[in-house]
Design an enzyme around this catalytic site. Structure first.
Site, PDB file in Angstrom:
ATOM      1  N   GLU A 454       0.787  -1.237   0.000  1.00  0.00           N
ATOM      2  CA  GLU A 454       0.000   0.000   0.000  1.00  0.00           C
ATOM      3  C   GLU A 454       0.819   1.286   0.000  1.00  0.00           C
ATOM      4  O   GLU A 454       0.269   2.369   0.226  1.00  0.00           O
ATOM      5  CB  GLU A 454      -1.003  -0.001   1.172  1.00  0.00           C
ATOM      6  N   GLU A 551      -6.804  -7.826  -1.640  1.00  0.00           N
ATOM      7  CA  GLU A 551      -7.101  -7.604  -0.219  1.00  0.00           C
ATOM      8  C   GLU A 551      -8.472  -6.952  -0.145  1.00  0.00           C
ATOM      9  O   GLU A 551      -8.728  -5.958  -0.824  1.00  0.00           O
ATOM     10  CB  GLU A 551      -6.036  -6.707   0.416  1.00  0.00           C
TER      11      GLU A 551
END
Length: 572
Positions: A454, A551
């Site tokens: 991320e 995710e």
């Protein structure tokens, strides 16, 4: 054209004339002022040692994460003593080997400092030949507080901030975790408490040899489509105490394939590459993901000789499979595809993200791993993503994934933060990545590397409120760390599988946009992470139609049987 494939898992590595002395077992552990002194197992960590001696309760119980913050704020010393045989002492080179130190430590051998460590994810070794004694030898490992070390490192970086400084207040965690190379979630995460571990989390030993020692060994097959032939690339990372000529014998008897190569081992540490062509008359059985076929393997034998003297002998499992990440135009549709082909067959990945199975790694034993991974298979999963805020998992994790056909998306251990890029930080990361790729690339289960969790998204969507005028500095650091270092190392070490700079990412599109896409969450490219705590996530229409969702979901309570032992009735 060559298509990339796999691989080899080490069964046993030894140099014939070498001697090894294991130093695992019962050590002595004390804190900085000596007020705490207890026996401690190695491998292990301070928290579990104190719990075993009933000095503290279960750290998971109620609010013990807050009550036991003092543990990570103190400095700790592990000490042991041992005798060394004459057979070991007379060897030309003796190395003190640490497979894993958590994290920042000074190593003292018989009162002399032999080295320092600063990275949980690296193997370290130090020469101690000149310090060995006939009789008792004393080894001390002095570990400094990871919390205070991270704080000092952040203060030393005074030219500009490297966010985030601290986790959200509700997590009650520690600050500046991005300044220390250890498990990032150990300083707290949104799913778990703050337990910044300290200890010797992997094995320790003495290795002694006269001529050479095998440090790491890996192999990966490649398939040539035009010739229809497999070849096995074998890599030996060797420490030689002297330059010597010899020969290396590679053998895969089940496939009727063998090769003898004359070579010259030069003094020092060198990586040697060898090729074993696979007999085209033999059928090669392929490794397949769970639900698509079996997971057969072959046995590779490697021997190294100097004249008739056997210098090294190692064996491994070898698996054959190809993997491709397909990013291409889909007719007249916008964006690009993003899917994996295994052995030429498109495979739909269905699975979970894997975070550390315990806050204390020494409690993750074989039965825990096998139970969790078997549970994934029983739930019809075929893939797991080893998330970048945890640890590179132990060898057994990947062995079991190979065995069960569980594909692994492997992150590197950087998550939800910007990171410093000073020379010393880059240097330790360089060694970390090199070591981990060499250790893991033999596993067929690993199908893709990803540089971080991320961090492209954090930079692109400005999680940390970086002023526009300063953004180029952070983009430059991002490219320096993940593209110019992590990516370059992986591409050099492992041509057998794809690499992505981040997750989520737009993949090929992110690369076109200078590695940081305008919208890394674009469902028309790459992979996407999706969370929405305000929407009805039981409704499948809530979720975006992505190319690949790596995710997603929402947090929930664990089962009552999990909560009951760490709570009291008034908590319910």
């Amino acid at each position: 054209m060559f298509c990339c494939v796999l691989f080899c898992v080490v069964l046993g590595v030894f140099s014939e004339p070498s001697v090894e002395l294991g130093l695992n077992g019962k050590w002595r552990l004390s804190n900085s002022n000596g007020s705490v002194s207890v026996p401690a197992p190695v491998p292990g960590c301070v928290h579990t040692a104190l719990m075993q001696q009933q000095y503290i309760q279960d750290p998971y119980f109620r609010f013990n994460d807050l009550s036991y913050r003092w543990i990570a704020h103190d400095n700790w010393t592990y000490m042991t003593s041992f005798n060394v045989s004459a057979q070991l002492r007379v060897k030309q080179k003796v190395l003190l080997v640490f497979d894993g130190v958590d994290t920042v430590a000074t190593i003292l051998f018989n009162g002399f400092m032999v080295g320092r460590t600063d990275n949980m994810f690296r193997r370290y070794d130090f020469s101690v030949s000149h310090l060995l004694r006939d009789g008792e030898n004393v080894l001390k490992v002095v570990l400094v507080s990871p919390v205070l070390y991270a704080f000092k490192q952040s203060k030393a970086h005074s030219s500009y901030s490297v966010p985030p400084e601290c986790p959200p207040d509700v997590q009650k965690g520690e600050c500046h975790v991005n300044f220390i190379r250890k498990e990032q979630s150990s300083f707290s995460w949104d799913w778990g408490p703050s337990f910044p571990t300290v200890g010797l989390w992997k094995g320790i030993r003495l290795e002694a040899f006269d001529i050479l020692q095998l440090i790491q060994f890996s192999s990966f097959p490649l398939y040539n489509h035009s010739s229809g032939q497999w070849r096995l690339q074998v890599e030996l990372f060797i420490d030689a105490d002297q330059t010597t000529s010899g020969r290396v014998e590679l053998s895969l008897p089940e496939l009727g394939s063998q090769e003898t190569i004359q070579t010259r081992f030069t003094k020092g540490r060198t990586k040697y590459n060898f090729t074993l062509l696979i007999n085209k008359t033999r059928e090669v059985k392929l490794w397949w993901p769970n639900g698509h076929g079996s997971q057969p393997f072959y046995r590779l034998t490697i021997r190294g000789f100097q004249d008739q003297v056997l210098l090294l002998h190692t064996g491994s499992k070898v698996f054959f499979r190809t993997v491709e990440l397909i990013q291409e135009q889909i007719g007249s549709s916008l964006g690009l595809s993003f899917y994996f082909r295994i052995n030429g067959k498109p495979v739909f990945l269905k699975g979970s993200n894997w975070i550390p199975a315990d806050a204390f790694q020494d409690r993750v034993d074989p039965s825990v791993l096998r139970n969790l991974l078997q549970s994934a298979v029983d739930a019809n999963m075929n893939a797991l993503r080893v998330w970048g805020g945890g640890v590179y998992e132990q060898d057994l994790f990947y062995d079991i994934c190979d065995e069960m056909g569980l594909m692994v998306w492997q992150d590197f251990m950087f998550a939800c933060a910007m990171y410093p890029t000073e020379d010393d930080f880059i240097l330790t990361v360089h060694e970390e990545v090199s070591q981990q790729v060499r250790r893991l690339k033999s596993h067929p289960s690993i199908i893709v590397w990803s540089g971080n969790n991320e961090n492209e998204a954090a930079l692109a969507t400005n999680w940390f409120d970086i002023p526009a005028s300063k953004r180029p500095t952070y983009v430059k650091d991002y490219v320096k760390l993940y593209v110019n270092n992590v990516r370059e190392i992986v591409l050099e070490e492992d041509p057998s599988r794809p690499f992505l700079v981040s997750s989520p990412t737009n993949g090929a599109e992110s690369e076109q946009e200078g590695w940081v896409a305008a919208n890394p969450y674009d469902p028309l490219y790459g992979d996407v992470h999706f969370y929405s705590y305000t929407s009805d996530c039981w409704d499948w229409k809530t979720f975006p139609r992505t190319r690949f969702a790596s995710e997603y979901g929402f947090q929930s309570w664990p089962s009552f049987s999990t909560l009951e032992p760490v709570s009291v009735e008034e908590d319910w």
